[in-house]
Scaffold this motif. Sequence first.
Motif, short mmCIF file in Angstrom:
data_model
loop_
_atom_site.label_atom_id
_atom_site.label_comp_id
_atom_site.label_asym_id
_atom_site.label_seq_id
_atom_site.Cartn_x
_atom_site.Cartn_y
_atom_site.Cartn_z
N SER A 115 0.65 -1.25 -0.14
CA SER A 115 -0.10 0.03 -0.02
C SER A 115 0.80 1.43 0.10
CB SER A 115 -1.01 0.01 1.21
OG SER A 115 -0.24 -0.01 2.35
N ALA A 116 1.95 1.11 0.12
CA ALA A 116 2.95 2.17 0.19
C ALA A 116 3.46 2.68 -1.32
CB ALA A 116 4.08 2.00 1.09
N ILE A 117 3.00 1.91 -2.30
CA ILE A 117 3.41 2.27 -3.60
C ILE A 117 2.47 3.37 -3.84
CG2 ILE A 117 3.45 1.38 -6.03
CD1 ILE A 117 4.10 -1.41 -5.05
N THR A 119 10.21 4.86 -6.83
CA THR A 119 10.90 4.26 -7.60
C THR A 119 10.94 2.64 -7.94
OG1 THR A 119 12.53 3.76 -5.67
CG2 THR A 119 12.66 5.85 -6.67
N ILE A 120 11.74 2.26 -8.81
CA ILE A 120 11.39 0.89 -9.32
C ILE A 120 12.04 0.01 -8.38
CG2 ILE A 120 12.29 -0.65 -11.17
CD1 ILE A 120 12.42 1.66 -13.17
N TRP A 121 13.05 0.12 -7.83
CA TRP A 121 13.55 -0.75 -6.64
C TRP A 121 12.59 -0.67 -5.58
CZ3 TRP A 121 14.23 0.79 -1.56
CH2 TRP A 121 14.58 2.28 -1.49
N VAL A 133 9.50 -0.42 -5.68
CA VAL A 133 8.04 -1.34 -6.19
C VAL A 133 8.28 -2.71 -5.98
CG1 VAL A 133 6.66 -1.81 -8.18
CG2 VAL A 133 7.11 0.62 -7.41
N GLU A 134 9.71 -3.13 -6.91
CA GLU A 134 10.13 -4.27 -6.63
C GLU A 134 10.37 -5.22 -5.28
OE1 GLU A 134 13.68 -4.25 -8.89
OE2 GLU A 134 12.73 -4.39 -10.88
N LEU A 135 10.70 -4.37 -4.39
CA LEU A 135 10.78 -4.92 -3.11
C LEU A 135 9.43 -5.00 -2.53
CD1 LEU A 135 13.58 -2.65 -1.38
CD2 LEU A 135 13.95 -5.14 -2.08
N ALA A 136 8.43 -4.43 -2.57
CA ALA A 136 7.32 -4.44 -1.93
C ALA A 136 6.37 -5.68 -2.80
CB ALA A 136 6.45 -3.12 -2.52
N GLU A 137 6.48 -5.68 -4.24
CA GLU A 137 5.85 -6.72 -4.84
C GLU A 137 6.50 -8.26 -4.51
OE1 GLU A 137 5.47 -5.35 -8.99
OE2 GLU A 137 3.87 -4.07 -8.44
N ASN A 138 7.53 -8.23 -4.42
CA ASN A 138 8.35 -9.55 -4.07
C ASN A 138 8.32 -10.07 -2.73
OD1 ASN A 138 8.80 -9.77 -6.88
ND2 ASN A 138 10.82 -8.89 -6.80
#
Length: 65
Positions: free
Chosen positions: A12-14, A19-21, A23-28
């Motif tokens: 929910s912080a997205i 930044t891309i990194w 988003v990747e940390l959150a989704e993974n």
Amino acid sequence: MKVGDLVRVRKSAINNYTTIWFVELAENKTPLLLIEKLNRMYWRVLKPNGTSAFLSEDKLTKRMW
């Protein structure tokens, strides 16, 4: 939260400005290690690639699933 805890970034912080990194940390659901509390609101975290980042506590969660 305390130093040494494993945390992850909340999905929910997205928002449109992240930044891309981030988003990747959150989704993974990548675990991050809390290194240092800077003030009431910000933490220094260790990312899996060995670099550190400064994140707001409201963007982090201790839930790992």
